[in-house]
Design a protein around this motif. Structure first.
Motif, PDB file in Angstrom:
ATOM      1  N   ALA A  91      98.311  51.463  17.178  1.00 43.26           N
ATOM      2  CA  ALA A  91      98.187  51.213  18.641  1.00 43.26           C
ATOM      3  C   ALA A  91      96.784  51.599  18.890  1.00 43.26           C
ATOM      4  N   THR A  92      95.930  51.088  19.723  1.00 42.06           N
ATOM      5  CA  THR A  92      94.763  51.223  20.311  1.00 42.06           C
ATOM      6  C   THR A  92      94.625  52.363  21.454  1.00 42.06           C
ATOM      7  N   GLU A  93      93.732  52.843  21.780  1.00 46.73           N
ATOM      8  CA  GLU A  93      93.599  53.904  23.084  1.00 46.73           C
ATOM      9  C   GLU A  93      94.285  53.347  24.106  1.00 46.73           C
ATOM     10  N   THR A  94      93.806  52.247  24.373  1.00 51.38           N
ATOM     11  CA  THR A  94      94.563  51.503  25.739  1.00 51.38           C
ATOM     12  C   THR A  94      96.038  51.371  25.553  1.00 51.38           C
ATOM     13  N   GLU A  95      96.609  50.870  24.279  1.00 50.97           N
ATOM     14  CA  GLU A  95      98.014  50.929  24.218  1.00 50.97           C
ATOM     15  C   GLU A  95      98.740  52.289  24.064  1.00 50.97           C
ATOM     16  N   LEU A  96      97.886  53.101  23.530  1.00 45.70           N
ATOM     17  CA  LEU A  96      98.818  54.564  23.493  1.00 45.70           C
ATOM     18  C   LEU A  96      98.952  55.130  24.782  1.00 45.70           C
ATOM     19  N   GLN A  97      98.098  54.536  25.869  1.00 45.91           N
ATOM     20  CA  GLN A  97      98.436  55.010  27.222  1.00 45.91           C
ATOM     21  C   GLN A  97      99.327  54.386  27.886  1.00 45.91           C
ATOM     22  N   GLU A  98     100.272  53.423  27.344  1.00 44.90           N
ATOM     23  CA  GLU A  98     101.196  52.790  27.778  1.00 44.90           C
ATOM     24  C   GLU A  98     102.614  53.712  27.394  1.00 44.90           C
ATOM     25  N   ILE A  99     102.189  54.521  26.654  1.00 49.53           N
ATOM     26  CA  ILE A  99     103.385  55.673  26.388  1.00 49.53           C
ATOM     27  C   ILE A  99     103.783  56.333  27.486  1.00 49.53           C
ATOM     28  N   PRO A 100     104.822  56.604  28.158  1.00 51.66           N
ATOM     29  CA  PRO A 100     104.981  57.607  29.288  1.00 51.66           C
ATOM     30  C   PRO A 100     104.562  58.857  28.967  1.00 51.66           C
ATOM     31  N   GLY A 101     103.867  59.503  29.795  1.00 58.33           N
ATOM     32  CA  GLY A 101     103.160  60.801  29.623  1.00 58.33           C
ATOM     33  C   GLY A 101     102.033  60.861  28.882  1.00 58.33           C
ATOM     34  N   ILE A 102     101.586  59.683  28.381  1.00 60.96           N
ATOM     35  CA  ILE A 102     100.150  59.904  27.523  1.00 60.96           C
ATOM     36  C   ILE A 102      98.988  59.354  28.474  1.00 60.96           C
ATOM     37  N   GLY A 103      98.063  59.933  28.677  1.00 59.53           N
ATOM     38  CA  GLY A 103      96.912  59.610  29.481  1.00 59.53           C
ATOM     39  C   GLY A 103      95.700  59.367  28.593  1.00 59.53           C
ATOM     40  N   PRO A 104      94.456  59.228  29.074  1.00 60.59           N
ATOM     41  CA  PRO A 104      93.498  59.048  28.280  1.00 60.59           C
ATOM     42  C   PRO A 104      93.027  60.124  27.371  1.00 60.59           C
ATOM     43  N   LYS A 105      93.121  61.451  27.923  1.00 53.39           N
ATOM     44  CA  LYS A 105      92.772  62.606  27.030  1.00 53.39           C
ATOM     45  C   LYS A 105      94.038  62.561  25.686  1.00 53.39           C
TER      46      LYS A 105
END
Length: 206
Positions: free
Chosen positions: A151-165
């Motif tokens: 996953a890219t950084e943007t796709e990782l942020q689609e995981i509940p509880g995962i933000g940009p940091k």
């Protein structure tokens, strides 16, 4: 009297014939006076047969979910596919120090779903990231699983509880260690402990 007797004897034959004729006439008269009985015909109207339409609705699918964390009665709960997270959390009875703001109570339940209710103060950052979905996708986070090795950084942020940091930390760890060997390796990232991992696990894969 003798004359009457003689008269009767003389005309005995004629009187008999007259009596027979009288009886015959009386019988014919009585027969003709009777009205003919008309047969009764049943005129029952035929009612059109009403076709019964039986609608068979399929029952809701049975699900099993696991509730953990800040609840009085953690454990496995039977539920239905049309129920929400809030429905089963109410049954488990949240504790006074449960942080329900960090749980998406409106999420639809899925089979084998793990619901973790954090304690207040446990989730310190990106508490509401789980509520955000990609615009126009039409899918909630419960229906999407992210490959943490691709996953890219943007796709990782689609995981509940995962933000940009957290997404940036995951990418950095992946680059430094040549990818994740197991999903549990996510707990090596700062800020992702056992309890946080339990909320992420249903939405990640290798």
């Amino acid at each position: 009297m003798e004359k009457i007797h003689e008269l009767l004897m003389t005309h005995k034959m004629k009187l008999g014939i007259c009596l027979i004729i009288l009886i015959a006439v009386l019988f014919i008269y009585l027969s003709s006076a009777k009205k003919p009985v008309e047969p009764l015909e049943s005129l029952a109207e035929e009612k059109p047969a009403v076709e019964k339409v039986v609608t068979t609705e399929e029952p809701d699918k049975e699900l099993i979910v696991d509730i953990k964390g800040a609840v009085k009665h953690p454990g496995v709960y039977p539920s239905r596919e049309n129920q929400r997270v809030n429905d089963v959390i109410v049954l488990a009875q949240p504790r006074e120090n449960a942080d329900l703001e960090a749980v998406n109570l409106s999420m639809l339940l899925t089979d084998q779903m793990v619901i973790y209710v954090p304690f207040k103060g446990e989730v310190k950052e990106e508490k509401f990231a789980m509520y955000h979905t990609e615009a126009g996708s039409g899918q909630g986070p419960e229906s999407k699983v992210i490959n943490i090795n691709k996953a890219t950084e943007t796709e990782l942020q689609e995981i509940p509880g995962i933000g940009p940091k957290k997404a940036a930390d995951i990418l950095l760890y992946r680059e430094q260690h040549g990818g994740f060997k197991s999903k549990e390796e996510m707990k090596e990232i700062k800020g992702i402990g056992d309890k946080t991992y339990m909320t992420l696990e249903p939405f990640i894969e290798l």
